[in-house]
Structure formats: structure tokens, C-alpha cells
Design a protein around this motif. Structure first.
Motif, short mmCIF file in Angstrom:
data_model
loop_
_atom_site.label_atom_id
_atom_site.label_comp_id
_atom_site.label_asym_id
_atom_site.label_seq_id
_atom_site.Cartn_x
_atom_site.Cartn_y
_atom_site.Cartn_z
N SER A 22 0.82 -1.20 0.00
CA SER A 22 0.00 0.00 0.00
C SER A 22 0.86 1.25 0.00
O SER A 22 1.78 1.39 0.79
N ASN A 23 0.56 2.17 -0.92
CA ASN A 23 1.29 3.44 -0.96
C ASN A 23 0.88 4.34 0.20
O ASN A 23 1.54 5.34 0.47
N ASP A 24 -0.22 3.99 0.88
CA ASP A 24 -0.70 4.79 2.00
C ASP A 24 -0.09 4.35 3.33
O ASP A 24 -0.32 5.00 4.34
N ASN A 49 6.14 7.68 5.00
CA ASN A 49 5.70 6.72 3.99
C ASN A 49 6.62 5.50 4.05
O ASN A 49 7.85 5.64 4.03
#
Length: 89
Positions: free
Chosen positions: A2-4, A31
Motif C-alpha cells: 500500500s502506498n498509504d 511513507n
């Protein structure tokens, strides 16, 4: 991945036997992909320091690599915690 996903800020670094006060911790909200990339960079620099330190017989370079590796490990550990938490959601 997940980029989140972000670091939870749970990983702390202690140096020395019996130390109860951490020298540093990973900040929450970084991140996870960025944290992993930065850890990879730090590990590359540490590898260079070890090789140079061994060839030049400079122990201070090897100790510097030791601390860089500890920081890289803390980043990776916290990024993995963040990724696991993001997967659980």
C-alpha cells in the motif's frame, strides 16, 4: 504494498548493554516505501564504510557503519510494522 502505509513510530534504537533510554526512534507518519528506500541507501553507505575501514584499518569507519546499520534496521522494522498495520485494515 500500500502506498498509504506509514511508519507507526514504534521502533526505538538503544545502544549499549542495559540501556533503558533510547537514543532515537523512528517518527510516525513516514511513507513506508520512502523509509525502505532510505534504509537501503544507509545500508549501502555502511557497506562502503566497512570496506574502506577494513582496507585502511580505521575502526572508526567500522563503528560508523555499525550505527548506520542500526538506523537502517530501525527504519526497516518500523516500515514493516506500518505495512502490517495497513494490510490489517
Amino acid at each position: 504494498m500500500s502506498n498509504d502505509a506509514v511508519t507507526p513510530g514504534e521502533t526505538r534504537f538503544y545502544q549499549g548493554e542495559g540501556q533503558t533510554q533510547p537514543l532515537f526512534r523512528i517518527e510516525p507518519g513516514i511513507n513506508c516505501q520512502f523509509a525502505r528506500e532510505q534504509a537501503s541507501e544507509l545500508m549501502g553507505y555502511a557497506q562502503d564504510l566497512v570496506l574502506d575501514g577494513l582496507l585502511e584499518r580505521k575502526h572508526n569507519m567500522i563503528w560508523a557503519a555499525h550505527y548506520l546499520n542500526a538506523l537502517a534496521k530501525a527504519l526497516l522494522d518500523d516500515a514493516e510494522l506500518g505495512l502490517a498495520k495497513a494490510k490489517a485494515l
